[in-house]
Design an enzyme around this catalytic site. Structure first.
Site, PDB file in Angstrom:
ATOM      1  N   CYS A  89     -47.904   4.634 -65.805  1.00  0.00           N
ATOM      2  CA  CYS A  89     -47.836   3.528 -64.842  1.00  0.00           C
ATOM      3  C   CYS A  89     -46.863   2.431 -65.265  1.00  0.00           C
ATOM      4  O   CYS A  89     -46.398   1.661 -64.427  1.00  0.00           O
ATOM      5  CB  CYS A  89     -49.220   2.925 -64.629  1.00  0.00           C
ATOM      6  SG  CYS A  89     -50.404   4.075 -63.904  1.00  0.00           S
ATOM      7  N   HIS A 339     -49.836   0.898 -55.454  1.00  0.00           N
ATOM      8  CA  HIS A 339     -49.389   1.173 -56.820  1.00  0.00           C
ATOM      9  C   HIS A 339     -48.534   2.442 -56.845  1.00  0.00           C
ATOM     10  O   HIS A 339     -49.003   3.517 -57.212  1.00  0.00           O
ATOM     11  CB  HIS A 339     -50.636   1.332 -57.706  1.00  0.00           C
ATOM     12  CG  HIS A 339     -50.379   1.604 -59.146  1.00  0.00           C
ATOM     13  ND1 HIS A 339     -49.167   1.369 -59.771  1.00  0.00           N
ATOM     14  CD2 HIS A 339     -51.213   2.095 -60.112  1.00  0.00           C
ATOM     15  CE1 HIS A 339     -49.273   1.713 -61.053  1.00  0.00           C
ATOM     16  NE2 HIS A 339     -50.493   2.155 -61.275  1.00  0.00           N
ATOM     17  N   CYS A 369     -51.851  -1.509 -67.570  1.00  0.00           N
ATOM     18  CA  CYS A 369     -52.430  -0.397 -68.315  1.00  0.00           C
ATOM     19  C   CYS A 369     -51.672   0.877 -67.977  1.00  0.00           C
ATOM     20  O   CYS A 369     -51.113   1.017 -66.887  1.00  0.00           O
ATOM     21  CB  CYS A 369     -53.913  -0.250 -67.999  1.00  0.00           C
ATOM     22  SG  CYS A 369     -54.286  -0.066 -66.248  1.00  0.00           S
TER      23      CYS A 369
END
Length: 384
Positions: A89, A339, A369
């Site tokens: 991510c 996202h 994270c």
């Protein structure tokens, strides 16, 4: 001392899964923001030293070094190289770090960093699923060294989010209240035009599709948890999305020689890691490490962007850092806005920079994270 300056940062509006960007080839998504940031900055594209893009699940339209493909699809000079980064991510946030490091080292003067992800076309986890089709294990169970160290522990972001909620005693109700606030802040930002400066419209698509105007605590409470006993529902998790984002990082000499006015300077970059089974706790030690390196306190930071992979992640981070919630994700986060994993790093970076410019804040801190337990932190200082 060398400096790394941010010339500009842009992003597409974020599309929902199956939404406005779902049918767009990833190379064309990336090319769009590359053209936009080069045009806005006024630089000569032939002077770009490298193109570094984040992308996860580099299969099909995202395979074959998508960073290079995006640059060429943008119609820019062939002599400019490109490289694709996968830090899960945090991939495009790491792209920014690599760009800054290249400039700070003196080996490059102008680097384009960003990310691209079409999660509608290439589903999350597609690389792992493709491996199984060819008879390969997942990244963990087939490794003797991993098994000796971590045993058969389930490695899952959903389990991690639940473990965090349990360890920090974050109730489902508290997560739903946080999620509702994310939607409310995002809707207010969209309606007031706060995102307009950072968005490069994709044709007629100009506004993020994610924020839900009809959501409520009552609707969230009616959702089933992911598994029996879990506190996590879809309402308190980030949305699967499509999008792209980009920024330009330049050296002090390049800025001076070309008479440019940068938005900000990179103050501090850091990355840390935590237990890979817990996975999503990385931003906590990473933030402490970055602030120590920067010589700053949490109260010195004017704005924070903490990726809302799950509400429990941000709420635990708030509990540990003591940051002011009123300064965190002031325009909503991934629960509302989505996202697009490979692009989220520079998406948040664009939002942070433009909100600092709008409000006149000095310092901004971004963290997220990442799979494997890692977490990047970027601290920027607004100029002007």
């Amino acid at each position: 001392m060398a400096e790394a300056y941010v010339l500009d940062a842009v992003r597409t509006p974020v599309g929902r899964r199956g939404g406005a960007l779902s049918g767009v080839h990833s190379a064309d998504l990336g090319a769009h923001v590359i053209r936009a940031v080069v045009e806005r900055s006024g630089v000569d594209p032939s002077e770009v030293d490298d193109v570094i893009l984040g992308c996860v699940d580099t299969l099909g339209p995202q395979s074959g070094n998508i960073a290079r493909t995006c640059w060429l699809a943008a119609g820019f000079p062939q002599q400019v190289p490109g490289v694709t980064v996968d830090r899960q991510c945090g991939s495009s946030q790491q792209a920014v770090h690599f760009a800054a490091q290249a400039v700070l080292s003196g080996t490059m003067d102008l680097v384009l960093a960003g990310g691209v992800q079409n999660m509608s076309a290439v589903p999350i986890g597609a690389a792992m699923l493709a491996g199984r089709e060819y008879g390969f294990d997942d990244p963990f169970s087939g490794s003797k060294g991993w098994q000796e160290r971590y045993g058969g522990a389930e490695v899952s972001q959903f389990r991690s989010a639940d473990m965090i909620a349990g360890h920090w005693d974050v109730s489902r109700a508290a997560m739903e209240e946080f999620a509702l606030r994310s939607h409310e802040r995002a809707i207010a930002a969209v309606d007031s035009g706060r995102f307009d400066a950072e968005i490069a419209p994709f044709g007629d698509f100009r506004r993020d599709e994610g924020p839900r105007r009809d959501t409520s605590l009552e609707r969230m409470a009616a959702l089933k948890p992911l598994s029996e006993g879990s506190r996590i529902t879809a309402a308190v998790a980030s949305q699967i999305s499509d999008g792209a984002s980009a920024t330009l990082i330049a050296s002090e000499s390049y800025v001076r020689e070309h008479g440019l006015t940068p938005m900000a300077r990179i103050h501090t970059i850091a990355v840390r890691a935590a237990d890979p089974v817990w996975m999503l706790t990385g931003p906590i030690p990473a933030t402490a490490h970055a602030l120590k390196r920067a010589g700053l306190e949490i109260g010195d930071i004017d704005l924070f962007e903490v990726n809302e992979a799950f509400a429990s992640v941000v709420l635990a981070w708030l509990d540990e850092t003591g940051a002011d919630p009123a300064k965190v994700n002031v325009n909503g986060g991934a629960i509302a806005l989505g996202h697009p994993i490979g692009a989220s790093g520079t998406k948040l970076f664009a939002t942070l920079l433009h909100e600092l410019a709008r409000t006149g804040g000095r310092y901004g801190l971004q963290t997220m994270c990442e799979g494997g337990g890692t977490a990047n932190v970027t601290i920027v200082e607004r100029l002007g």
